[in-house]
Motif scaffolding. Structure first.
Motif, PDB file in Angstrom:
ATOM      1  N   UNK A  66       0.888  -1.085  -0.074  1.00  0.00           N
ATOM      2  CA  UNK A  66      -0.202  -0.058  -0.116  1.00  0.00           C
ATOM      3  C   UNK A  66       1.130   1.046   0.031  1.00  0.00           C
ATOM      4  N   UNK A  67       0.817   2.161   1.048  1.00  0.00           N
ATOM      5  CA  UNK A  67       1.480   3.285   1.153  1.00  0.00           C
ATOM      6  C   UNK A  67       3.083   2.977   1.421  1.00  0.00           C
ATOM      7  N   UNK A  68       3.951   3.668   0.638  1.00  0.00           N
ATOM      8  CA  UNK A  68       5.553   3.614   0.681  1.00  0.00           C
ATOM      9  C   UNK A  68       5.903   5.052   1.110  1.00  0.00           C
ATOM     10  N   UNK A  69       7.086   5.174   1.801  1.00  0.00           N
ATOM     11  CA  UNK A  69       7.578   6.346   2.027  1.00  0.00           C
ATOM     12  C   UNK A  69       9.066   6.379   2.616  1.00  0.00           C
ATOM     13  N   UNK A  70       9.408   7.922   3.060  1.00  0.00           N
ATOM     14  CA  UNK A  70      10.803   7.889   3.593  1.00  0.00           C
ATOM     15  C   UNK A  70      10.509   8.647   4.959  1.00  0.00           C
ATOM     16  N   UNK A  71      11.336   8.393   5.917  1.00  0.00           N
ATOM     17  CA  UNK A  71      11.642   9.343   7.060  1.00  0.00           C
ATOM     18  C   UNK A  71      12.917   9.602   7.363  1.00  0.00           C
ATOM     19  N   UNK A  72      13.534  10.450   7.976  1.00  0.00           N
ATOM     20  CA  UNK A  72      15.001  10.623   8.318  1.00  0.00           C
ATOM     21  C   UNK A  72      14.965  11.044   9.825  1.00  0.00           C
ATOM     22  N   UNK A  73      16.259  10.772  10.269  1.00  0.00           N
ATOM     23  CA  UNK A  73      16.779  10.645  11.574  1.00  0.00           C
ATOM     24  C   UNK A  73      18.291  11.292  11.749  1.00  0.00           C
ATOM     25  N   UNK A  74      18.403  12.579  12.528  1.00  0.00           N
ATOM     26  CA  UNK A  74      19.638  12.578  12.800  1.00  0.00           C
ATOM     27  C   UNK A  74      20.017  12.455  14.305  1.00  0.00           C
ATOM     28  N   UNK A  75      21.349  12.377  14.763  1.00  0.00           N
ATOM     29  CA  UNK A  75      21.606  12.126  16.179  1.00  0.00           C
ATOM     30  C   UNK A  75      20.899  13.053  17.180  1.00  0.00           C
ATOM     31  N   UNK A  76      20.206  12.302  18.276  1.00  0.00           N
ATOM     32  CA  UNK A  76      19.576  13.429  19.221  1.00  0.00           C
ATOM     33  C   UNK A  76      18.132  13.930  18.814  1.00  0.00           C
ATOM     34  N   UNK A  77      17.844  13.659  17.790  1.00  0.00           N
ATOM     35  CA  UNK A  77      16.408  13.959  17.076  1.00  0.00           C
ATOM     36  C   UNK A  77      15.530  12.937  16.831  1.00  0.00           C
ATOM     37  N   UNK A  78      14.285  13.321  16.995  1.00  0.00           N
ATOM     38  CA  UNK A  78      13.442  12.180  16.534  1.00  0.00           C
ATOM     39  C   UNK A  78      13.146  11.845  14.991  1.00  0.00           C
ATOM     40  N   UNK A  79      12.879  10.651  14.719  1.00  0.00           N
ATOM     41  CA  UNK A  79      12.642  10.460  13.233  1.00  0.00           C
ATOM     42  C   UNK A  79      11.729  11.358  12.679  1.00  0.00           C
ATOM     43  N   UNK A  80      11.956  12.193  11.539  1.00  0.00           N
ATOM     44  CA  UNK A  80      10.809  12.992  11.094  1.00  0.00           C
ATOM     45  C   UNK A  80      10.584  12.588   9.635  1.00  0.00           C
ATOM     46  N   UNK A  81       9.017  12.879   9.081  1.00  0.00           N
ATOM     47  CA  UNK A  81       8.575  12.457   8.027  1.00  0.00           C
ATOM     48  C   UNK A  81       9.330  13.324   6.756  1.00  0.00           C
ATOM     49  N   UNK A  82       9.613  12.638   5.758  1.00  0.00           N
ATOM     50  CA  UNK A  82       9.795  13.056   4.489  1.00  0.00           C
ATOM     51  C   UNK A  82       9.075  13.337   3.381  1.00  0.00           C
ATOM     52  N   UNK A  83       8.657  11.956   2.937  1.00  0.00           N
ATOM     53  CA  UNK A  83       7.593  11.830   1.875  1.00  0.00           C
ATOM     54  C   UNK A  83       6.888  10.574   2.032  1.00  0.00           C
ATOM     55  N   UNK A  84       5.618  10.451   1.281  1.00  0.00           N
ATOM     56  CA  UNK A  84       5.279   9.433   1.041  1.00  0.00           C
ATOM     57  C   UNK A  84       4.242   9.132  -0.286  1.00  0.00           C
ATOM     58  N   UNK A  85       4.234   8.015  -0.801  1.00  0.00           N
ATOM     59  CA  UNK A  85       3.554   7.754  -2.117  1.00  0.00           C
ATOM     60  C   UNK A  85       2.469   6.575  -2.025  1.00  0.00           C
ATOM     61  N   UNK A  86       1.354   6.861  -2.325  1.00  0.00           N
ATOM     62  CA  UNK A  86       0.307   5.836  -2.177  1.00  0.00           C
ATOM     63  C   UNK A  86       0.344   4.668  -3.146  1.00  0.00           C
ATOM     64  N   UNK A  87      -0.541   3.624  -3.063  1.00  0.00           N
ATOM     65  CA  UNK A  87      -0.281   2.631  -4.337  1.00  0.00           C
ATOM     66  C   UNK A  87      -0.889   3.354  -5.520  1.00  0.00           C
ATOM     67  N   UNK A  88      -1.580   4.233  -5.464  1.00  0.00           N
ATOM     68  CA  UNK A  88      -2.104   5.018  -6.798  1.00  0.00           C
ATOM     69  C   UNK A  88      -1.284   6.063  -7.329  1.00  0.00           C
ATOM     70  N   UNK A  89      -0.006   6.295  -6.402  1.00  0.00           N
ATOM     71  CA  UNK A  89       0.709   7.377  -6.956  1.00  0.00           C
ATOM     72  C   UNK A  89       0.660   8.812  -6.339  1.00  0.00           C
ATOM     73  N   UNK A  90      -0.182   8.858  -5.660  1.00  0.00           N
ATOM     74  CA  UNK A  90      -0.438  10.271  -4.808  1.00  0.00           C
ATOM     75  C   UNK A  90       0.634  10.455  -3.897  1.00  0.00           C
ATOM     76  N   UNK A  91       1.205  11.546  -3.930  1.00  0.00           N
ATOM     77  CA  UNK A  91       2.277  12.136  -3.037  1.00  0.00           C
ATOM     78  C   UNK A  91       1.978  13.021  -1.934  1.00  0.00           C
ATOM     79  N   UNK A  92       2.861  12.824  -0.996  1.00  0.00           N
ATOM     80  CA  UNK A  92       2.829  14.040  -0.002  1.00  0.00           C
ATOM     81  C   UNK A  92       3.944  14.177   0.664  1.00  0.00           C
ATOM     82  N   UNK A  93       4.626  15.489   0.740  1.00  0.00           N
ATOM     83  CA  UNK A  93       6.071  15.857   1.183  1.00  0.00           C
ATOM     84  C   UNK A  93       5.972  16.829   2.486  1.00  0.00           C
ATOM     85  N   UNK A  94       7.053  16.471   3.238  1.00  0.00           N
ATOM     86  CA  UNK A  94       7.099  17.478   4.271  1.00  0.00           C
ATOM     87  C   UNK A  94       7.803  18.984   3.550  1.00  0.00           C
ATOM     88  N   UNK A  95       7.448  19.937   4.303  1.00  0.00           N
ATOM     89  CA  UNK A  95       7.544  21.450   3.732  1.00  0.00           C
ATOM     90  C   UNK A  95       8.914  21.420   3.330  1.00  0.00           C
TER      91      UNK A  95
END
Length: 121
Positions: A32-61
């Motif tokens: 179904x959905x696929x996406x990416x997060x990222x993490x730097x030392x000392x910080x929480x993992x943060x959302x980067x982008x996702x894409x649905x099975x149908x190709x809809x996308x969403x991005x962090x600002x």
């Protein structure tokens, strides 16, 4: 749980580009959905982008206009194209996917092992 294998991290100068890839290592039924997060030392993992099975996308600002997420459903692979990289993009990037492993199973989230991206100034 399904293992996701990432590739494509590395060292790049500011303004440069990288492409990350991520795909499950074994057989699966559906994603179904696929996406990416990222993490730097000392910080929480943060959302980067996702894409649905149908190709809809969403991005962090903070990545809009610089990063592009895409997927190849025939290869069960998700990509993250990182352009115009900045030193503050330095992080470990983790892919995730909502995967149905067997025909009679529910979808479950799997995570990749992480791909390190280092952007030098």
């Amino acid at each position: 749980q399904v293992e996701l294998v990432e590739s494509g991290g590395g060292l790049v100068q500011a303004g440069g580009s990288l492409r990350l890839s991520c795909a499950p290592s074994g057989s699966i039924v559906s994603i179904n959905n696929m996406g990416w997060y990222r993490q730097t030392p000392g910080k929480q993992r943060e959302f980067v982008a996702l894409i649905s099975a149908g190709g809809s996308t969403n991005y962090a600002d903070f990545v809009k206009g610089r990063f592009t997420i895409s997927r190849d459903n025939a290869k069960n692979t998700v990509y993250l194209q990182l352009n115009s990289l900045k030193p503050e993009d330095t992080a470990v990037y983790y892919c995730y996917a909502s995967i149905q492993k067997y025909y009679n199973s529910d979808y479950a989230i799997s995570w990749g092992q992480g791909a390190r991206v280092i952007v030098s100034s």
